[in-house]
Design a protein around this motif. Sequence first.
Motif, mmCIF file in Angstrom:
data_model
loop_
_atom_site.group_PDB
_atom_site.id
_atom_site.type_symbol
_atom_site.label_atom_id
_atom_site.label_comp_id
_atom_site.label_asym_id
_atom_site.label_seq_id
_atom_site.Cartn_x
_atom_site.Cartn_y
_atom_site.Cartn_z
ATOM 1 N N PRO A 144 0.841 -1.203 0.000
ATOM 2 C CA PRO A 144 0.000 0.000 0.000
ATOM 3 C C PRO A 144 0.874 1.250 0.000
ATOM 4 C CG PRO A 144 -0.806 -1.586 1.610
ATOM 5 C CD PRO A 144 0.522 -2.104 1.127
ATOM 6 N N VAL A 145 0.411 2.298 -0.649
ATOM 7 C CA VAL A 145 1.211 3.521 -0.769
ATOM 8 C C VAL A 145 0.700 4.591 0.179
ATOM 9 C CG1 VAL A 145 1.828 3.052 -3.164
ATOM 10 C CG2 VAL A 145 -0.205 4.415 -2.670
ATOM 11 N N ASN A 146 1.598 5.484 0.520
ATOM 12 C CA ASN A 146 1.275 6.616 1.386
ATOM 13 C C ASN A 146 1.412 7.888 0.570
ATOM 14 O OD1 ASN A 146 0.870 8.388 3.524
ATOM 15 N ND2 ASN A 146 2.993 8.236 4.231
ATOM 16 N N VAL A 147 0.291 8.443 0.131
ATOM 17 C CA VAL A 147 0.321 9.661 -0.681
ATOM 18 C C VAL A 147 0.435 10.866 0.253
ATOM 19 C CG1 VAL A 147 -0.924 11.091 -2.332
ATOM 20 C CG2 VAL A 147 -1.041 8.599 -2.502
ATOM 21 N N GLN A 148 1.430 11.693 0.003
ATOM 22 C CA GLN A 148 1.649 12.876 0.824
ATOM 23 C C GLN A 148 1.446 14.131 -0.013
ATOM 24 O OE1 GLN A 148 5.434 12.716 2.817
ATOM 25 N NE2 GLN A 148 5.044 10.701 3.728
ATOM 26 N N ASP A 149 0.744 15.102 0.558
ATOM 27 C CA ASP A 149 0.586 16.409 -0.079
ATOM 28 C C ASP A 149 1.621 17.349 0.525
ATOM 29 O OD1 ASP A 149 -1.478 15.741 -1.756
ATOM 30 O OD2 ASP A 149 -3.029 16.219 -0.310
ATOM 31 N N VAL A 150 2.542 17.800 -0.319
ATOM 32 C CA VAL A 150 3.628 18.655 0.136
ATOM 33 C C VAL A 150 3.324 20.096 -0.257
ATOM 34 C CG1 VAL A 150 6.100 19.098 -0.033
ATOM 35 C CG2 VAL A 150 5.245 16.755 -0.147
ATOM 36 N N THR A 151 3.364 20.991 0.715
ATOM 37 C CA THR A 151 3.126 22.404 0.436
ATOM 38 C C THR A 151 4.389 23.037 -0.123
ATOM 39 O OG1 THR A 151 1.524 22.539 2.244
ATOM 40 C CG2 THR A 151 2.417 24.612 1.428
ATOM 41 N N ILE A 152 4.222 23.806 -1.184
ATOM 42 C CA ILE A 152 5.347 24.483 -1.817
ATOM 43 C C ILE A 152 5.018 25.968 -1.957
ATOM 44 C CG2 ILE A 152 6.145 22.444 -3.069
ATOM 45 C CD1 ILE A 152 4.701 23.490 -5.540
ATOM 46 N N THR A 153 6.037 26.774 -2.201
ATOM 47 C CA THR A 153 5.839 28.208 -2.407
ATOM 48 C C THR A 153 6.370 28.610 -3.771
ATOM 49 O OG1 THR A 153 7.957 28.749 -1.371
ATOM 50 C CG2 THR A 153 6.017 28.688 0.067
ATOM 51 N N ARG A 154 5.785 29.684 -4.301
ATOM 52 C CA ARG A 154 6.235 30.232 -5.579
ATOM 53 C C ARG A 154 6.470 31.718 -5.407
ATOM 54 N NH1 ARG A 154 2.593 30.190 -11.038
ATOM 55 N NH2 ARG A 154 1.319 31.595 -9.764
ATOM 56 N N GLN A 155 7.617 32.183 -5.841
ATOM 57 C CA GLN A 155 7.935 33.604 -5.709
ATOM 58 C C GLN A 155 7.588 34.403 -6.949
ATOM 59 O OE1 GLN A 155 12.078 33.729 -4.508
ATOM 60 N NE2 GLN A 155 11.487 33.785 -2.343
ATOM 61 N N ALA A 156 7.531 33.769 -8.105
ATOM 62 C CA ALA A 156 7.236 34.472 -9.351
ATOM 63 C C ALA A 156 5.723 34.555 -9.542
ATOM 64 C CB ALA A 156 7.883 33.760 -10.526
ATOM 65 N N ARG A 157 5.184 35.747 -9.593
ATOM 66 C CA ARG A 157 3.745 35.951 -9.801
ATOM 67 C C ARG A 157 3.427 36.073 -11.281
ATOM 68 N NH1 ARG A 157 0.872 37.164 -5.205
ATOM 69 N NH2 ARG A 157 2.046 36.473 -3.389
ATOM 70 N N GLU A 164 0.942 42.370 -6.129
ATOM 71 C CA GLU A 164 0.673 43.322 -5.059
ATOM 72 C C GLU A 164 0.188 42.661 -3.773
ATOM 73 O OE1 GLU A 164 -2.039 46.113 -6.672
ATOM 74 O OE2 GLU A 164 -0.599 46.991 -8.082
ATOM 75 N N THR A 165 -0.224 41.407 -3.846
ATOM 76 C CA THR A 165 -0.742 40.728 -2.651
ATOM 77 C C THR A 165 0.366 40.153 -1.779
ATOM 78 O OG1 THR A 165 -0.970 38.590 -3.760
ATOM 79 C CG2 THR A 165 -2.839 40.114 -3.903
ATOM 80 N N GLY A 166 1.596 40.173 -2.246
ATOM 81 C CA GLY A 166 2.688 39.633 -1.453
ATOM 82 C C GLY A 166 3.780 39.068 -2.345
ATOM 83 N N ASP A 167 4.832 38.580 -1.717
ATOM 84 C CA ASP A 167 5.977 38.103 -2.474
ATOM 85 C C ASP A 167 5.889 36.635 -2.871
ATOM 86 O OD1 ASP A 167 7.238 40.543 -2.453
ATOM 87 O OD2 ASP A 167 8.215 40.161 -0.528
ATOM 88 N N THR A 168 5.129 35.854 -2.134
ATOM 89 C CA THR A 168 5.057 34.420 -2.429
ATOM 90 C C THR A 168 3.621 33.933 -2.470
ATOM 91 O OG1 THR A 168 5.215 33.809 -0.085
ATOM 92 C CG2 THR A 168 7.278 33.991 -1.318
ATOM 93 N N GLU A 169 3.423 32.837 -3.170
ATOM 94 C CA GLU A 169 2.136 32.143 -3.202
ATOM 95 C C GLU A 169 2.350 30.716 -2.728
ATOM 96 O OE1 GLU A 169 -0.408 34.183 -6.785
ATOM 97 O OE2 GLU A 169 1.002 32.602 -7.303
ATOM 98 N N MET A 170 1.308 30.137 -2.166
ATOM 99 C CA MET A 170 1.382 28.764 -1.684
ATOM 100 C C MET A 170 0.805 27.827 -2.736
ATOM 101 S SD MET A 170 2.759 29.469 1.162
ATOM 102 C CE MET A 170 2.730 27.921 2.052
ATOM 103 N N GLY A 171 1.403 26.672 -2.843
ATOM 104 C CA GLY A 171 0.908 25.658 -3.758
ATOM 105 C C GLY A 171 1.017 24.278 -3.130
ATOM 106 N N ARG A 172 0.746 23.253 -3.928
ATOM 107 C CA ARG A 172 0.752 21.891 -3.404
ATOM 108 C C ARG A 172 1.177 20.924 -4.498
ATOM 109 N NH1 ARG A 172 -4.731 18.650 -2.398
ATOM 110 N NH2 ARG A 172 -4.389 18.425 -4.631
ATOM 111 N N LYS A 173 1.913 19.905 -4.092
ATOM 112 C CA LYS A 173 2.205 18.815 -5.007
ATOM 113 C C LYS A 173 2.069 17.504 -4.241
ATOM 114 C CE LYS A 173 6.385 18.288 -6.549
ATOM 115 N NZ LYS A 173 7.722 18.563 -7.140
ATOM 116 N N SER A 174 1.562 16.500 -4.921
ATOM 117 C CA SER A 174 1.354 15.195 -4.301
ATOM 118 C C SER A 174 2.483 14.262 -4.701
ATOM 119 C CB SER A 174 0.016 14.596 -4.733
ATOM 120 O OG SER A 174 -1.063 15.396 -4.298
ATOM 121 N N MET A 175 2.918 13.441 -3.760
ATOM 122 C CA MET A 175 4.021 12.513 -4.052
ATOM 123 C C MET A 175 3.917 11.277 -3.166
ATOM 124 S SD MET A 175 6.021 12.920 -1.147
ATOM 125 C CE MET A 175 7.721 12.579 -1.516
#
Length: 285
Positions: A144-157, A164-175
């Motif tokens: 059985p596998v363990n799927v993990q959702d990893v939070t990532i950030t992006r600096q390029a808008r 104008e809302t800030g320098d970074t955005e939050m995202g997600r990738k599953s692995m």
Amino acid sequence: MALSNRYDFVMLFDVENGNPNGDPDAGNAPRVDAESGYGYITDVCIKRKIRNYVELSKAGQAGYHILIKPDKSLNAKFTEAYEAEGLKTKNKGKNPDDVKKARDYMCRTYFDVRAFGAVMSTGDDPCGIVRGPVQINFARSISPVNVQDVTITRQARTTEDRKETGDTEMGRKSMIPYALYRAEGYVSAALANKSTDLSKDDLEVLWDAIINMFEHDHSAARGKMCMRKLYIFKHNNELGNCPSHILFDKISVREKENVLPRAFADYVISVDETMPAGVELIQKI
């Protein structure tokens, strides 16, 4: 040269810190059997990687073009077959002989048609339906596998307003931290000789593609993927000497005791080398 032997084969490959086959219906997360927790990879995904490697390794060589790829519409390629064979295009009520000539052209020209078959009956210039001699099952993880959702950030808008809302955005990738997958496949010499003329040379190209299909498919999303083992059962005639499931049972894979699988070395592979009469076991890697 026509095939004179049936083949069955078993592939073992793994993924480390990656998503081997995203599910569009689940936010592109790795595919998982909801009832058992085992991971799986579709046959379409595996065939795509084989196609990509063949196209890369045989670039421009006659007979090794790839039909299923996003360069132009399928119907346009079917029309090309009619034009190459000197047949009348856009002629309703096609002559069956013309369709057969066009179908034979597609088999000669495209490796994936010879291997996997294709439905080519659409459009104004249909080329018939080809049942492929090479078939591959869904791959399933050994554990059985363990799927993990990893939070990532992006600096390029992407826009000034979002900047104008800030320098970074939050995202997600599953692995998946680690999973070892098993897939099984078949090569029917009888179908190859009857319909597509898949040759012995084509078969060597197929084995080479299976062994190397992850080597030129690396990406940040897929992580580290490796083909670990390829076992081939070669029958001494085109119809075969033994049912495939009996041969597949000769290869067993299990976790080592008291180990959380995080590497290929955490599994034990057992091979029963006692083959039925007329069957030869070949281990490619």
